[in-house]
Design a protein around this motif. Sequence first.
Motif, PDB file in Angstrom:
ATOM      1  N   PHE A 139       0.830  -1.203   0.000  1.00 22.84           N
ATOM      2  CA  PHE A 139       0.000   0.000   0.000  1.00 22.84           C
ATOM      3  C   PHE A 139       0.864   1.252   0.000  1.00 22.84           C
ATOM      4  CE2 PHE A 139      -2.314   3.438   2.018  1.00 22.84           C
ATOM      5  CZ  PHE A 139      -3.485   3.456   1.273  1.00 22.84           C
ATOM      6  N   GLU A 140       1.867   1.288   0.860  1.00 18.84           N
ATOM      7  CA  GLU A 140       2.741   2.454   0.920  1.00 18.84           C
ATOM      8  C   GLU A 140       3.477   2.653  -0.404  1.00 18.84           C
ATOM      9  OE1 GLU A 140       2.482   0.059   3.209  1.00 18.84           O
ATOM     10  OE2 GLU A 140       3.120   0.734   5.193  1.00 18.84           O
ATOM     11  N   GLU A 141       4.060   1.563  -0.927  1.00 19.59           N
ATOM     12  CA  GLU A 141       4.817   1.691  -2.170  1.00 19.59           C
ATOM     13  C   GLU A 141       3.892   2.067  -3.326  1.00 19.59           C
ATOM     14  OE1 GLU A 141       7.847   1.960  -2.293  1.00 19.59           O
ATOM     15  OE2 GLU A 141       8.604   0.974  -0.489  1.00 19.59           O
ATOM     16  N   GLY A 142       2.709   1.470  -3.363  1.00 21.23           N
ATOM     17  CA  GLY A 142       1.770   1.799  -4.425  1.00 21.23           C
ATOM     18  C   GLY A 142       1.308   3.240  -4.363  1.00 21.23           C
ATOM     19  N   MET A 143       1.053   3.737  -3.151  1.00 27.23           N
ATOM     20  CA  MET A 143       0.628   5.130  -3.003  1.00 27.23           C
ATOM     21  C   MET A 143       1.768   6.085  -3.355  1.00 27.23           C
ATOM     22  SD  MET A 143      -2.021   6.997  -2.360  1.00 27.23           S
ATOM     23  CE  MET A 143      -3.210   5.957  -1.501  1.00 27.23           C
ATOM     24  N   CYS A 144       2.995   5.695  -3.031  1.00 22.98           N
ATOM     25  CA  CYS A 144       4.151   6.530  -3.372  1.00 22.98           C
ATOM     26  C   CYS A 144       4.402   6.554  -4.879  1.00 22.98           C
ATOM     27  CB  CYS A 144       5.401   6.042  -2.642  1.00 22.98           C
ATOM     28  SG  CYS A 144       5.375   6.369  -0.866  1.00 22.98           S
ATOM     29  N   GLU A 145       3.929   5.550  -5.589  1.00 23.24           N
ATOM     30  CA  GLU A 145       3.962   5.579  -7.048  1.00 23.24           C
ATOM     31  C   GLU A 145       2.788   6.385  -7.598  1.00 23.24           C
ATOM     32  OE1 GLU A 145       6.377   3.067  -9.382  1.00 23.24           O
ATOM     33  OE2 GLU A 145       7.006   4.646  -8.005  1.00 23.24           O
ATOM     34  N   TYR A 146       1.624   6.193  -7.009  1.00 23.43           N
ATOM     35  CA  TYR A 146       0.394   6.785  -7.535  1.00 23.43           C
ATOM     36  C   TYR A 146       0.396   8.316  -7.431  1.00 23.43           C
ATOM     37  CZ  TYR A 146      -4.574   7.814  -8.125  1.00 23.43           C
ATOM     38  OH  TYR A 146      -5.765   8.333  -8.554  1.00 23.43           O
ATOM     39  N   LEU A 147       0.676   8.849  -6.259  1.00 20.32           N
ATOM     40  CA  LEU A 147       0.525  10.288  -6.039  1.00 20.32           C
ATOM     41  C   LEU A 147       1.419  11.137  -6.944  1.00 20.32           C
ATOM     42  CD1 LEU A 147       0.068  10.466  -2.163  1.00 20.32           C
ATOM     43  CD2 LEU A 147      -1.658  10.914  -3.917  1.00 20.32           C
ATOM     44  N   PRO A 148       2.730  10.859  -7.052  1.00 19.03           N
ATOM     45  CA  PRO A 148       3.534  11.691  -7.959  1.00 19.03           C
ATOM     46  C   PRO A 148       3.073  11.605  -9.406  1.00 19.03           C
ATOM     47  CG  PRO A 148       4.944  10.480  -6.444  1.00 19.03           C
ATOM     48  CD  PRO A 148       3.568   9.909  -6.296  1.00 19.03           C
ATOM     49  N   ARG A 149       2.703  10.415  -9.843  1.00 17.81           N
ATOM     50  CA  ARG A 149       2.264  10.262 -11.228  1.00 17.81           C
ATOM     51  C   ARG A 149       0.962  11.015 -11.476  1.00 17.81           C
ATOM     52  NH1 ARG A 149       3.512   3.762 -11.988  1.00 17.81           N
ATOM     53  NH2 ARG A 149       5.783   3.968 -12.166  1.00 17.81           N
ATOM     54  N   LYS A 150       0.073  10.979 -10.499  1.00 20.85           N
ATOM     55  CA  LYS A 150      -1.217  11.650 -10.637  1.00 20.85           C
ATOM     56  C   LYS A 150      -1.066  13.164 -10.617  1.00 20.85           C
ATOM     57  CE  LYS A 150      -5.632  10.960 -11.183  1.00 20.85           C
ATOM     58  NZ  LYS A 150      -6.132  10.298 -12.410  1.00 20.85           N
ATOM     59  N   TYR A 151      -0.161  13.664  -9.803  1.00 19.45           N
ATOM     60  CA  TYR A 151      -0.005  15.111  -9.651  1.00 19.45           C
ATOM     61  C   TYR A 151       0.946  15.728 -10.669  1.00 19.45           C
ATOM     62  CZ  TYR A 151      -2.355  14.807  -5.082  1.00 19.45           C
ATOM     63  OH  TYR A 151      -3.255  14.604  -4.067  1.00 19.45           O
ATOM     64  N   LEU A 152       1.958  14.976 -11.107  1.00 19.86           N
ATOM     65  CA  LEU A 152       3.015  15.551 -11.933  1.00 19.86           C
ATOM     66  C   LEU A 152       2.813  15.344 -13.432  1.00 19.86           C
ATOM     67  CD1 LEU A 152       6.146  14.516  -9.835  1.00 19.86           C
ATOM     68  CD2 LEU A 152       5.078  16.770  -9.928  1.00 19.86           C
ATOM     69  N   PHE A 153       1.991  14.377 -13.805  1.00 18.81           N
ATOM     70  CA  PHE A 153       1.826  14.043 -15.213  1.00 18.81           C
ATOM     71  C   PHE A 153       0.415  14.372 -15.693  1.00 18.81           C
ATOM     72  CE2 PHE A 153       5.419  11.600 -13.824  1.00 18.81           C
ATOM     73  CZ  PHE A 153       6.272  11.563 -14.919  1.00 18.81           C
ATOM     74  N   THR A 154       0.258  14.497 -16.997  1.00 21.48           N
ATOM     75  CA  THR A 154      -1.063  14.711 -17.573  1.00 21.48           C
ATOM     76  C   THR A 154      -1.882  13.427 -17.461  1.00 21.48           C
ATOM     77  OG1 THR A 154      -0.428  13.986 -19.790  1.00 21.48           O
ATOM     78  CG2 THR A 154      -0.057  16.311 -19.233  1.00 21.48           C
ATOM     79  N   ASP A 155      -3.173  13.538 -17.702  1.00 22.59           N
ATOM     80  CA  ASP A 155      -4.033  12.356 -17.665  1.00 22.59           C
ATOM     81  C   ASP A 155      -3.571  11.313 -18.679  1.00 22.59           C
ATOM     82  OD1 ASP A 155      -5.565  13.513 -15.700  1.00 22.59           O
ATOM     83  OD2 ASP A 155      -7.184  14.128 -17.048  1.00 22.59           O
ATOM     84  N   GLU A 157      -0.498  10.916 -19.889  1.00 20.31           N
ATOM     85  CA  GLU A 157       0.766  10.335 -19.413  1.00 20.31           C
ATOM     86  C   GLU A 157       0.513   9.344 -18.281  1.00 20.31           C
ATOM     87  OE1 GLU A 157       3.829  14.047 -20.345  1.00 20.31           O
ATOM     88  OE2 GLU A 157       2.632  14.047 -18.514  1.00 20.31           O
ATOM     89  N   PHE A 158      -0.434   9.668 -17.414  1.00 16.17           N
ATOM     90  CA  PHE A 158      -0.780   8.752 -16.326  1.00 16.17           C
ATOM     91  C   PHE A 158      -1.324   7.445 -16.896  1.00 16.17           C
ATOM     92  CE2 PHE A 158      -3.673   6.997 -13.152  1.00 16.17           C
ATOM     93  CZ  PHE A 158      -2.887   7.016 -12.011  1.00 16.17           C
ATOM     94  N   LYS A 159      -2.159   7.539 -17.924  1.00 17.65           N
ATOM     95  CA  LYS A 159      -2.695   6.329 -18.551  1.00 17.65           C
ATOM     96  C   LYS A 159      -1.585   5.473 -19.141  1.00 17.65           C
ATOM     97  CE  LYS A 159      -7.217   8.304 -19.751  1.00 17.65           C
ATOM     98  NZ  LYS A 159      -8.087   8.775 -20.863  1.00 17.65           N
ATOM     99  N   GLN A 160      -0.523   6.117 -19.628  1.00 20.28           N
ATOM    100  CA  GLN A 160       0.615   5.358 -20.145  1.00 20.28           C
ATOM    101  C   GLN A 160       1.238   4.497 -19.051  1.00 20.28           C
ATOM    102  OE1 GLN A 160       2.969   8.625 -22.052  1.00 20.28           O
ATOM    103  NE2 GLN A 160       3.061   7.212 -23.772  1.00 20.28           N
ATOM    104  N   PHE A 161       1.420   5.081 -17.868  1.00 19.36           N
ATOM    105  CA  PHE A 161       1.944   4.302 -16.748  1.00 19.36           C
ATOM    106  C   PHE A 161       1.061   3.081 -16.485  1.00 19.36           C
ATOM    107  CE2 PHE A 161       4.005   8.370 -15.408  1.00 19.36           C
ATOM    108  CZ  PHE A 161       5.294   7.899 -15.273  1.00 19.36           C
ATOM    109  N   VAL A 162      -0.240   3.306 -16.457  1.00 16.09           N
ATOM    110  CA  VAL A 162      -1.178   2.225 -16.162  1.00 16.09           C
ATOM    111  C   VAL A 162      -1.077   1.126 -17.214  1.00 16.09           C
ATOM    112  CG1 VAL A 162      -3.615   1.603 -15.932  1.00 16.09           C
ATOM    113  CG2 VAL A 162      -2.767   3.744 -14.926  1.00 16.09           C
ATOM    114  N   ASN A 163      -1.102   1.505 -18.479  1.00 20.73           N
ATOM    115  CA  ASN A 163      -1.086   0.516 -19.557  1.00 20.73           C
ATOM    116  C   ASN A 163       0.223  -0.258 -19.599  1.00 20.73           C
ATOM    117  OD1 ASN A 163      -3.672   1.273 -20.351  1.00 20.73           O
ATOM    118  ND2 ASN A 163      -2.929   2.768 -21.851  1.00 20.73           N
ATOM    119  N   ILE A 164       1.338   0.456 -19.423  1.00 23.10           N
ATOM    120  CA  ILE A 164       2.643  -0.201 -19.462  1.00 23.10           C
ATOM    121  C   ILE A 164       2.797  -1.171 -18.298  1.00 23.10           C
ATOM    122  CG2 ILE A 164       5.116   0.228 -19.072  1.00 23.10           C
ATOM    123  CD1 ILE A 164       4.796   2.699 -20.878  1.00 23.10           C
TER     124      ILE A 164
END
Length: 244
Positions: A139-155, A157-164
């Motif tokens: 949970f901690e590691e996943g949230m530490c991945e999720y928050l920066p990607r959600k705040y720093l990248f466009t929607d 770009e975020f979808k790219q992370f999810v798909n990859i």
Amino acid sequence: MKQIYAYEDVSDYQKYENVTKKLIEQLRPYQSKLQADSLLNDLPKGIVWTTSELATTTFSQIPIPAFTNRDLIYISPDLDEWKQLFLKQLEGQDLPGIRHYYETISAKHVLAILAHELTHHIDLFPDEFDDERHDSIWFEEGMCEYLPRKYLFTDEEFKQFVNIERKLVEVFENRYGGHSLDDFGAKSYEGSLTSIMYDYWRSFLAVKQLVDQHNGKVRAVLDQYNEWHQSGRQMPLKEYFSIK
């Protein structure tokens, strides 16, 4: 936070001086966002900028040149080293689209890694730096991945992370997927780079699922996590959250 430069040669400091200054400046809005949301009150004492070699052999034995402890964040600012690490985790698999993605990542991705390490210091991870933590750190590691990607990248770009990362989980499931995500813990770092990253990918996707189920309300997910912790962790965290 203090900026500490740990290099063996002054030429390394000179090489990365402008890069690290930009990363620090770009991190500030993310830090301010966490503070404004009442998630981050106590900052680490500093950031140790170093080389990948020193980060993974002298300061740590973990094969990832970014990590944090209670006081300090350690990270390599070298984009090319990060590109090589991301390519290495593919273990030679024929994934041309993903390979091209990692070959062309920008300094923004290093910023997200730095922000990941800062996120470990938010207040709602009650046992983040306890020595006895050995499992259920997803949970901690996943949230530490999720928050920066959600705040720093466009929607997009975020979808790219999810798909990859969904694709990577699928590709490596037979090789590295023989354990519950709740088993992600200290011993996980004894494996290969890809076996370690496999659990990071799964953790990110699990947290995204949770946030989606809570209509995008990150704080609601964090509060539920702390309810699990305060109630004595009476069941595995995945079971508590009712996720597969």
